[in-house]
Design a protein around this motif. Structure first.
Motif, PDB file in Angstrom:
ATOM      1  N   SER A 116       0.264  -4.772  33.091  1.00  0.00           N
ATOM      2  CA  SER A 116      -0.319  -4.140  34.264  1.00  0.00           C
ATOM      3  C   SER A 116       0.521  -2.949  34.733  1.00  0.00           C
ATOM      4  O   SER A 116       1.749  -3.040  34.806  1.00  0.00           O
ATOM      5  N   GLN A 117      -0.160  -1.836  35.035  1.00  0.00           N
ATOM      6  CA  GLN A 117       0.513  -0.640  35.535  1.00  0.00           C
ATOM      7  C   GLN A 117      -0.105  -0.225  36.869  1.00  0.00           C
ATOM      8  O   GLN A 117      -1.317  -0.300  37.041  1.00  0.00           O
ATOM      9  N   ASP A 118       0.741   0.231  37.785  1.00  0.00           N
ATOM     10  CA  ASP A 118       0.271   0.739  39.077  1.00  0.00           C
ATOM     11  C   ASP A 118      -0.348   2.124  38.863  1.00  0.00           C
ATOM     12  O   ASP A 118       0.298   3.027  38.350  1.00  0.00           O
ATOM     13  N   ILE A 119      -1.625   2.280  39.259  1.00  0.00           N
ATOM     14  CA  ILE A 119      -2.311   3.574  39.112  1.00  0.00           C
ATOM     15  C   ILE A 119      -2.765   4.121  40.464  1.00  0.00           C
ATOM     16  O   ILE A 119      -3.589   5.021  40.518  1.00  0.00           O
ATOM     17  N   LYS A 120      -2.205   3.596  41.537  1.00  0.00           N
ATOM     18  CA  LYS A 120      -2.626   4.015  42.871  1.00  0.00           C
ATOM     19  C   LYS A 120      -2.454   5.517  43.086  1.00  0.00           C
ATOM     20  O   LYS A 120      -3.275   6.152  43.751  1.00  0.00           O
ATOM     21  N   ASP A 121      -1.425   6.118  42.509  1.00  0.00           N
ATOM     22  CA  ASP A 121      -1.183   7.557  42.666  1.00  0.00           C
ATOM     23  C   ASP A 121      -2.237   8.407  41.958  1.00  0.00           C
ATOM     24  O   ASP A 121      -2.357   9.595  42.239  1.00  0.00           O
TER      25      ASP A 121
END
Length: 180
Positions: A116-121
């Motif tokens: 899982s990777q944070d893609i909020k940006d």
């Protein structure tokens, strides 16, 4: 101008005495997807929250505050959503509702095969949608309904990403905690 404002205030105050106010909790299932290139498979999520209903003569305004889990096959989106719905009751049992919904992104993660990777940006912090639905006003303060939430704004905040819009079909149940 002062007379117009005074008349408006008097009408507003007088209708409060005839208005019906109720509120409660609700929750349900989201069948979510995004409208984007590649047409990803959908994701099943949930939503929970509270509602307030104010109105008279079978016509109501119903703001809600919801925590909603959306996304598509390889990514998870979590929003705080605020639908503001115009609701019309028919025969005290059936209602239809429609209006805008404002979504505030709280979490965005993608799984590209390596975890899982944070893609909020990569996504915009706000999502504007249109809501249309129908519901049943059941005995004992219960309610149930169906709703379609059509994303109007592109949630992608990166020029390299294709235009991406949320699409969600919801099934919900609710319970009035107070009011008529």
């Amino acid at each position: 101008m002062k007379k117009v404002l005074l008349v408006f205030c008097l009408i507003a105050i007088s209708t409060l005495g005839y208005s019906q106010i109720s509120g409660g909790i609700k929750g349900g299932v989201n069948f979510a997807n995004v409208d984007a290139d590649g047409d990803p498979d959908g994701k099943t999520g949930y939503h929970v929250g509270a509602f307030l209903t104010v109105g008279a003569a079978g016509i109501f305004i119903q703001p809600e505050l919801l925590y909603s889990f959306k996304g598509a096959e390889d990514f998870d989106l979590t929003y705080i959503e605020v639908p503001i719905l115009l609701k019309k009751n028919f025969a005290k049992v059936l209602n239809v509702h429609l209006g805008p919904q404002f979504g505030f992104l709280t979490k965005a993660e993608a799984d590209f095969g390596g975890g899982s990777q944070d893609i909020k940006d990569e996504l915009k912090g706000m999502d504007l949608s249109a809501v249309v639905g129908a519901g049943l006003n059941l005995p004992g303060g219960l309610s149930a309904g169906l709703r379609y939430v059509l994303g109007l704004s592109d949630i992608a905040d990166n020029d390299a990403l294709p235009e991406t819009k949320n699409r969600t079909f919801q099934i919900y149940v609710g319970y009035k905690l107070f009011g008529n």
